[in-house]
Design a protein around this motif. Structure first.
Motif, PDB file in Angstrom:
ATOM      1  N   ALA A  25      12.597   7.779 -10.261  1.00  8.90           N
ATOM      2  CA  ALA A  25      11.568   8.399  -9.422  1.00  8.90           C
ATOM      3  C   ALA A  25      11.337   9.846  -9.823  1.00  8.90           C
ATOM      4  O   ALA A  25      10.188  10.297  -9.939  1.00  8.90           O
ATOM      5  N   ALA A  26      12.412  10.590 -10.049  1.00 13.21           N
ATOM      6  CA  ALA A  26      12.276  11.991 -10.448  1.00 13.21           C
ATOM      7  C   ALA A  26      11.577  12.126 -11.788  1.00 13.21           C
ATOM      8  O   ALA A  26      10.837  13.084 -12.028  1.00 13.21           O
ATOM      9  N   ALA A  27      11.800  11.157 -12.665  1.00  8.53           N
ATOM     10  CA  ALA A  27      11.198  11.180 -13.996  1.00  8.53           C
ATOM     11  C   ALA A  27       9.808  10.557 -14.024  1.00  8.53           C
ATOM     12  O   ALA A  27       9.158  10.513 -15.073  1.00  8.53           O
ATOM     13  N   ARG A  28       9.377  10.048 -12.872  1.00  9.30           N
ATOM     14  CA  ARG A  28       8.060   9.413 -12.771  1.00  9.30           C
ATOM     15  C   ARG A  28       7.907   8.248 -13.750  1.00  9.30           C
ATOM     16  O   ARG A  28       6.875   8.106 -14.414  1.00  9.30           O
ATOM     17  N   MET A 150      17.796  16.082  -9.593  1.00 11.29           N
ATOM     18  CA  MET A 150      18.307  14.995  -8.765  1.00 11.29           C
ATOM     19  C   MET A 150      19.672  14.524  -9.273  1.00 11.29           C
ATOM     20  O   MET A 150      20.561  14.187  -8.476  1.00 11.29           O
ATOM     21  N   ALA A 151      19.855  14.510 -10.581  1.00  4.26           N
ATOM     22  CA  ALA A 151      21.141  14.124 -11.141  1.00  4.26           C
ATOM     23  C   ALA A 151      22.234  15.103 -10.722  1.00  4.26           C
ATOM     24  O   ALA A 151      23.348  14.705 -10.349  1.00  4.26           O
ATOM     25  N   LEU A 152      21.916  16.389 -10.751  1.00  5.34           N
ATOM     26  CA  LEU A 152      22.887  17.397 -10.336  1.00  5.34           C
ATOM     27  C   LEU A 152      23.165  17.320  -8.842  1.00  5.34           C
ATOM     28  O   LEU A 152      24.290  17.595  -8.398  1.00  5.34           O
ATOM     29  N   THR A 191      18.286  18.372  -3.969  1.00  4.30           N
ATOM     30  CA  THR A 191      17.399  17.244  -3.683  1.00  4.30           C
ATOM     31  C   THR A 191      16.053  17.734  -3.182  1.00  4.30           C
ATOM     32  O   THR A 191      14.992  17.234  -3.586  1.00  4.30           O
ATOM     33  N   GLY A 192      16.080  18.727  -2.292  1.00  4.26           N
ATOM     34  CA  GLY A 192      14.824  19.298  -1.804  1.00  4.26           C
ATOM     35  C   GLY A 192      13.993  19.898  -2.917  1.00  4.26           C
ATOM     36  O   GLY A 192      12.768  19.709  -2.981  1.00  4.26           O
ATOM     37  N   LEU A 193      14.644  20.598  -3.833  1.00  6.25           N
ATOM     38  CA  LEU A 193      13.932  21.187  -4.969  1.00  6.25           C
ATOM     39  C   LEU A 193      13.358  20.103  -5.882  1.00  6.25           C
ATOM     40  O   LEU A 193      12.245  20.234  -6.392  1.00  6.25           O
ATOM     41  N   SER A 194      14.121  19.045  -6.083  1.00  2.21           N
ATOM     42  CA  SER A 194      13.646  17.947  -6.925  1.00  2.21           C
ATOM     43  C   SER A 194      12.401  17.312  -6.326  1.00  2.21           C
ATOM     44  O   SER A 194      11.431  17.002  -7.038  1.00  2.21           O
TER      45      SER A 194
END
Length: 285
Positions: A25-28, A150-152, A191-194
């Motif tokens: 999801a983060a990587a679209r 998100m991984a971090l 997570t919020g920043l991601s």
């Protein structure tokens, strides 16, 4: 069969597929079920290898576990760990070719290094966090940087779990408790920043859902961790660890929902009742 489920920590395994979904999801990019299978196999292998490596210590500290209790032989546990590792590598290669194989190989190497040597060193919590961080990146494809936050975040949460996990037998000191709380706070922030980085509609339903899920994550994990300051005994620490492992699910779901994938976030949350049911019947850590 129950002994094998206990060996591989079946309740905790429900927290694994969300790593791939959060990374994708983060990587679209589309979620790849084959990569979820790969990460699940590698996680289960790590749990079996953990008990094989700890069999002599567990005979003293946790004699009820499958190996010291005689319900699973050491050879069977090691063979299961090796077989699941091979299955995970194969699944990653089939799902994402050479790139998937390389990343799964790096993850598998980190898992084995943790279980066989790093776990009881100062590098133990960081190496455990690295395992989950790499697991999230497995789902990002070529967009590694996009999935980095998100991984971090999931790695930070796992670092906190590992800190508390070291205190399950003797109880937690103030430094351990504060470290776990700080890790949870970092996980929420990242997570919020991601979510904000990847979503160009900050007022959308996805962002609202992500905020609600992060609030749920804090209620599930942070409140219990803070309570350890008053009751840091082993029973309460084990409860905090169990809830922190299950707390990975709303954290992952927040990352997924923040990218607008509400159906996937809902699917992750749907597994939580089963996780709670299983964790009440067998160990999660």
């Amino acid at each position: 069969m129950r002994a094998i489920l206990e060996l591989v920590r079946a309740p905790a395994a429900l927290s694994v597929p969300g790593d791939m979904l959060a990374g994708a999801a983060a990587a679209r990019r589309p979620a790849a079920p084959g990569l979820a299978v790969a990460s699940l196999c590698l996680y289960l292998s790590g749990m079996a290898l953990n008990d094989w490596a700890d069999r002599e210590i567990d005979a003293v500290e946790r004699p009820e576990r499958p190996i010291p209790s005689g319900r699973v032989s050491p050879g069977r546990a090691f063979g299961l760990a090796a077989g699941l590792t091979a299955a995970g590598l194969l699944a990653a290669a089939l799902a994402d070719g050479r790139r998937g194989l390389v990343r799964a190989g790096l993850l598998a190497g980190t898992v084995w290094a943790y279980d066989l040597g790093l776990k009881r060193t100062a590098a133990g919590p960081a190496s455990m966090a690295a395992c989950r961080t790499l697991d999230v990146l497995l789902g990002t494809g070529e967009q590694v940087r996009a999935g980095g936050l998100m991984a971090l975040a999931i790695g930070a949460h796992t670092y906190g779990i590992s800190l508390l996990g070291r205190a399950e037998v003797r109880g937690a000191g103030r430094g351990t408790i504060n470290g776990a709380l700080a890790a949870s706070a970092v996980a929420v922030a990242l997570t919020g920043l991601s979510c904000r980085r990847g979503n160009h509609e900050p007022a959308g339903h996805g962002q609202a859902a992500a905020s609600a899920l992060l609030a749920g994550y804090v209620a599930l994990t942070g409140v219990v961790q803070a309570g350890l300051r008053a009751s840091p005994d082993p029973d309460q620490v084990r409860r905090a660890v169990r809830l922190a492992i299950l707390g990975l699910v709303p954290l992952q779901a927040a990352g997924v929902a923040g990218q607008g994938r509400l159906a996937q976030a809902g699917a992750l949350l749907a597994a939580m009742p089963l996780g709670h049911w299983l964790s009440a019947r067998m160990a999660t850590s």
